[in-house]
Design an enzyme around this catalytic site. Structure first.
Site, PDB file in Angstrom:
ATOM      1  N   ASN A 175       0.861  -1.191   0.000  1.00 17.08           N
ATOM      2  CA  ASN A 175       0.000   0.000   0.000  1.00 17.08           C
ATOM      3  C   ASN A 175       0.895   1.237   0.000  1.00 17.08           C
ATOM      4  O   ASN A 175       2.116   1.123   0.172  1.00 17.08           O
ATOM      5  CB  ASN A 175      -0.921  -0.039   1.238  1.00 17.08           C
ATOM      6  N   ASP A 213      -3.848  -6.801   5.411  1.00 22.28           N
ATOM      7  CA  ASP A 213      -4.803  -7.726   6.049  1.00 22.28           C
ATOM      8  C   ASP A 213      -4.732  -9.113   5.423  1.00 22.28           C
ATOM      9  O   ASP A 213      -5.187 -10.086   6.013  1.00 22.28           O
ATOM     10  CB  ASP A 213      -6.231  -7.183   5.891  1.00 22.28           C
ATOM     11  N   LYS A 253      10.104 -16.362 -10.357  1.00 20.52           N
ATOM     12  CA  LYS A 253       9.243 -15.337 -10.965  1.00 20.52           C
ATOM     13  C   LYS A 253       8.139 -16.012 -11.793  1.00 20.52           C
ATOM     14  O   LYS A 253       8.430 -16.900 -12.613  1.00 20.52           O
ATOM     15  CB  LYS A 253      10.105 -14.447 -11.854  1.00 20.52           C
ATOM     16  N   PHE A 298      -4.569   3.423  14.625  1.00 15.42           N
ATOM     17  CA  PHE A 298      -4.961   4.364  13.575  1.00 15.42           C
ATOM     18  C   PHE A 298      -6.012   3.658  12.714  1.00 15.42           C
ATOM     19  O   PHE A 298      -5.982   2.430  12.588  1.00 15.42           O
ATOM     20  CB  PHE A 298      -3.755   4.742  12.703  1.00 15.42           C
ATOM     21  N   LYS A 305     -13.427  -0.068  15.552  1.00 18.10           N
ATOM     22  CA  LYS A 305     -12.069  -0.589  15.816  1.00 18.10           C
ATOM     23  C   LYS A 305     -11.631  -0.276  17.246  1.00 18.10           C
ATOM     24  O   LYS A 305     -10.974  -1.095  17.896  1.00 18.10           O
ATOM     25  CB  LYS A 305     -11.070   0.004  14.812  1.00 18.10           C
ATOM     26  N   LYS A 364     -11.000  -3.665  19.275  1.00 19.97           N
ATOM     27  CA  LYS A 364      -9.580  -3.985  19.499  1.00 19.97           C
ATOM     28  C   LYS A 364      -9.123  -3.550  20.894  1.00 19.97           C
ATOM     29  O   LYS A 364      -7.925  -3.561  21.194  1.00 19.97           O
ATOM     30  CB  LYS A 364      -8.722  -3.348  18.401  1.00 19.97           C
TER      31      LYS A 364
HETATM   32  O1  PMT Z   1       2.698   6.409   6.332  1.00 15.31           O
HETATM   33  P1  PMT Z   1       2.018   7.662   5.815  1.00 15.31           P
HETATM   34  O2  PMT Z   1       2.216   7.836   4.327  1.00 15.31           O
HETATM   35  O3  PMT Z   1       2.406   8.874   6.596  1.00 15.31           O
HETATM   36  O4  PMT Z   1       0.446   7.442   5.995  1.00 15.31           O
HETATM   37  C1  PMT Z   1      -0.109   7.425   7.276  1.00 15.31           C
HETATM   38  C2  PMT Z   1      -1.214   6.374   7.378  1.00 15.31           C
HETATM   39  C3  PMT Z   1      -2.361   6.748   6.459  1.00 15.31           C
HETATM   40  C4  PMT Z   1      -0.676   4.976   7.012  1.00 15.31           C
HETATM   41  C5  PMT Z   1      -1.665   6.376   8.892  1.00 15.31           C
HETATM   42  O5  PMT Z   1      -2.112   7.658   9.237  1.00 15.31           O
HETATM   43  C6  PMT Z   1      -2.744   5.350   9.134  1.00 15.31           C
HETATM   44  O6  PMT Z   1      -3.939   5.588   8.977  1.00 15.31           O
HETATM   45  N1  PMT Z   1      -2.338   4.128   9.575  1.00 15.31           N
HETATM   46  C7  PMT Z   1      -3.224   2.961   9.759  1.00 15.31           C
HETATM   47  C8  PMT Z   1      -3.364   2.233   8.456  1.00 15.31           C
HETATM   48  C9  PMT Z   1      -4.238   0.998   8.582  1.00 15.31           C
HETATM   49  O7  PMT Z   1      -3.759  -0.079   8.325  1.00 15.31           O
HETATM   50  O8  PMT Z   1      -5.463   1.191   9.023  1.00 15.31           O
HETATM   51  P2  PMT Z   1      -6.537   0.005   9.229  1.00 15.31           P
HETATM   52  O9  PMT Z   1      -7.782   0.757   9.469  1.00 15.31           O
HETATM   53  O10 PMT Z   1      -6.472  -0.940   8.095  1.00 15.31           O
HETATM   54  O11 PMT Z   1      -6.040  -0.742  10.528  1.00 15.31           O
HETATM   55  C10 PMT Z   1      -6.465  -0.336  11.822  1.00 15.31           C
HETATM   56  C11 PMT Z   1      -5.381  -0.546  12.822  1.00 15.31           C
HETATM   57  O12 PMT Z   1      -5.068  -1.945  12.935  1.00 15.31           O
HETATM   58  C12 PMT Z   1      -4.067   0.150  12.488  1.00 15.31           C
HETATM   59  O13 PMT Z   1      -3.549   0.686  13.700  1.00 15.31           O
HETATM   60  C13 PMT Z   1      -3.191  -0.981  11.981  1.00 15.31           C
HETATM   61  O14 PMT Z   1      -1.804  -0.739  12.280  1.00 15.31           O
HETATM   62  C14 PMT Z   1      -3.712  -2.176  12.720  1.00 15.31           C
HETATM   63  N2  PMT Z   1      -3.586  -3.467  12.003  1.00 15.31           N
HETATM   64  C15 PMT Z   1      -4.226  -3.677  10.823  1.00 15.31           C
HETATM   65  C16 PMT Z   1      -4.121  -4.889  10.202  1.00 15.31           C
HETATM   66  C17 PMT Z   1      -3.353  -5.907  10.782  1.00 15.31           C
HETATM   67  N3  PMT Z   1      -3.185  -7.088  10.211  1.00 15.31           N
HETATM   68  N4  PMT Z   1      -2.718  -5.677  11.948  1.00 15.31           N
HETATM   69  C18 PMT Z   1      -2.818  -4.466  12.563  1.00 15.31           C
HETATM   70  O15 PMT Z   1      -2.241  -4.260  13.641  1.00 15.31           O
END
Ligand code: PMT
Length: 407
Positions: A211, A280, A290, A324, A338, A342
Site C-alpha cells: 500500500n 490484512d 518469478k 490508527f 475498531k 480492538k
Molecule cells: O505512512 P504515511 O504515508 O504517513 O500514511 C499514514 C497512514 C495513512 C498509514 C496512517 O495515518 C494510518 O492511517 N495508519 C493505519 C493504516 C491501517 O492499516 O489502518 P486500518 O484501518 O487498516 O487498521 C487499523 C489498525 O489496525 C491500524 O492501527 C493498523 O496498524 C492495525 N492493524 C491492521 C491490520 C493488521 N493485520 N494488523 C494491525 O495491527
C-alpha cells in the site's frame, strides 16, 4: 517545524571550515521556525563565507571582533549571551573545540561562549584524522562533561578527499537536534513502541502486495516521543525515511515479521502506537521463481494475516494502546468499531485518498476517538504537529490513570 522556535533567540557561531556554507541554510531553517538568529564568526570563517551574507539574512550585525566597529560591540559578548535561548556552533573546528575545552577567551567567539548559560550545541567538522586525534577527542569529551550537546559528525567523503567521520551533518538534522532541546520531557521514563510504514506480502521473488504508506506519520510520532524524553522503538516496514535521532529502529518487511517484532517488545512497552498500514491479506503461498506471464489472467489465493492490534488488545495489561484507522468512508463508525473491538484507549481516524491527508502527504487531518467517548476533530496540520497533539492526549490519559490509582 512551523513556529517550533517562535520567540526563541538563537546564536549561531560559524568557524572557519569548508562546511561553513551549510550554516547559511541552518540560519534560514531557524528563521523559518520563528527564531530570531544572531551570528558570531571567527576571523577564519570569513575566508569561507562573507559576514555580509549572514548580516543580510539575519538582519543583525555579525559579532566578529571585540573592539572597533559598532559602539555596542564591546559588550555584545555579554548582551547576546544573556539573551540567547540556545547557542549552536556549526561548523566547530578543532581549534574552537580546544579553546572552549580549556576556557580560553582570546577572541569574540570564545569570550562570548564563556558568558553563555543557555544550552550549547556543538557540531564538530574537520578532516577524519584531525577528528580522531586523541587531543581533539579528549577535548570533545571535556566539553560533553561540561554540559555541551555534541552533534556527532557524519561519515563519508570529505572535501579534503579523506573518507571517514568529520562531515558536518545536514542542516535539517542539526535543526532537529536544536529544536528537541526545547521540548518538555514529559515522556521521560516511558517506553514507547511505534509501528510505521507499509508491509509487503510477497507473491514471487520480484512482486508483492502493499500500500502507499510512506511511514511519515509513524516516524513523526517516533521522533516527537523521543524529543519528549521517551525511549522509542520504531518497528518499520520498508520506507525511504531516515531514523529520527534517539529512536531505535527495527526493520521488517511482511505483516508476519511485523507481528513477531511487536510481540517481542510488547511486555516492556508502556505505550504502543500502531501507525503501520499492515496488510490484512497475504498470498497463501509464495512462488519460488518469478511467475511467467501466460495468455490468460491469474488468480492469487490470499489468506488473512494476524491482526496485530487486535491481539495486543487481547493481551493488554498496563499499556496504553493507540491505533490508527485509515478509511475512505464512514470514518466515525469504522473508527469507533475498531476502538471497541480492538480494546484501544485512543484511535486516530484519518481519511485516505485526499492529497493533504493520510498516505504519503506531509499533512494529516485526524479525528481522535477516545475510550471515554470523547471525539476531537483536529484541523489539517503537518504530521509533526499532529504527532505532538496525539502525544498530548496520551500524556493526559497517563495523568488521569495515575490520579485514579492514587485515590
Ligand atoms: O505512512 P504515511 O504515508 O504517513 O500514511 C499514514 C497512514 C495513512 C498509514 C496512517 O495515518 C494510518 O492511517 N495508519 C493505519 C493504516 C491501517 O492499516 O489502518 P486500518 O484501518 O487498516 O487498521 C487499523 C489498525 O489496525 C491500524 O492501527 C493498523 O496498524 C492495525 N492493524 C491492521 C491490520 C493488521 N493485520 N494488523 C494491525 O495491527
Amino acid at each position: 517545524m512551523q513556529n517550533s522556535l517562535s520567540g526563541k533567540h538563537i546564536v549561531l557561531c560559524v568557524c572557519g571550515g569548508i562546511a561553513a556554507y551549510k550554516s547559511v541554510e541552518l540560519l534560514r531553517l531557524f528563521q523559518k521556525a520563528g527564531a530570531d538568529v544572531k551570528v558570531v564568526m571567527t576571523g577564519n570563517a570569513e575566508h569561507f563565507v562573507g559576514s555580509m551574507t549572514f548580516e543580510a539574512i539575519s538582519g543583525h550585525p555579525v559579532f566578529k571582533g571585540m573592539y572597533g566597529g559598532a559602539p555596542d560591540a564591546e559588550m555584545r559578548h555579554i548582551a547576546w549571551a544573556d539573551e540567547a535561548d540556545a547557542v549552536v556552533i556549526a561548523p566547530a573546528t578543532a581549534n574552537i573545540i580546544g579553546k572552549l575545552a580549556n576556557g580560553i577567551a582570546d577572541d569574540a567567539m570564545t569570550t562570548f561562549m564563556l558568558a553563555v548559560t543557555a544550552p550549547k550545541i556543538i557540531c564538530p567538522s574537520m578532516n577524519t584524522h584531525m577528528y580522531e586525534n586523541r587531543a581533539v577527542q579528549r577535548n570533545i569529551d571535556t566539553l560533553e562533561g561540561d554540559g555541551f550537546v555534541i552533534v556527532d559528525p557524519g561519515e563519508g567523503e570529505l572535501a579534503c578527499g579523506a573518507v571517514g567521520a568529520g562531515r558536518l551533518p545536514e542542516p535539517g538534522y542539526i535543526f532537529d537536534r536544536v529544536v528537541s532541546i526545547f521540548f518538555s520531557k514529559d515522556f521521560k521514563g516511558k517506553k514507547v513502541l511505534v509501528t510505521a510504514g507499509p508491509t509487503r506480502e510477497a507473491i514471487d521473488p520480484v512482486r508483492f502486495v502493499s500500500n502507499p504508506s510512506s511511514g511519515k506519520m509513524g516516524y513523526a510520532i517516533a521522533k516527537a516521543a523521543a524529543d519528549r524524553g521517551a525511549e522509542v522503538i520504531l518497528i518499520s516496514g520498508p520506507t525511504n525515511l531516515k531514523t529520527p535521532y534517539g529512536v531505535s529502529r527495527n526493520d521488517v518487511v511482511s505483516a508476519g515479521e511485523m507481528a513477531d517484532a511487536v510481540f517481542d517488545q510488547v511486555d516492556a512497552a508502556d505505550i504502543i502506537i500502531k501507525v503501520a498500514a499492515v496488510s490484512d491479506y497475504t498470498p497463501s503461498s509464495k512462488a519460488e521463481h518469478k511467475i511467467k506471464k501466460g495468455e490468460g489472467g491469474i488468480s492469487i489465493k490470499m489468506e488473512r494475516t494476524v491482526d496485530i492490534l487486535a491481539e495486543l488488545g487481547r493481551r493488554k495489561k498496563h499499556q496504553i494502546l493507540v491505533g490508527f484507522a485509515a478509511e475512505t468512508q464512514n470514518l466515525k463508525d469504522n473508527a469507533l468499531d475498531k476502538l471497541n473491538r480492538k480494546n484501544l484507549d485512543i484511535i486516530a481516524g484519518n481519511l485516505v485518498g485526499d492529497p493533504s491527508s493520510g498516505f504519503n502527504s506531509d499533512t494529516n487531518k485526524i479525528n481522535l476517538f477516545l475510550k471515554d467517548g470523547s471525539i476531537e476533530e483536529l484541523p489539517e496540520m503537518d504530521k509533526d504537529a499532529a504527532a505532538h497533539v496525539l502525544l498530548d492526549r496520551i500524556a493526559s490519559r497517563i495523568m488521569e490513570t495515575q490520579s485514579k490509582n492514587n485515590n
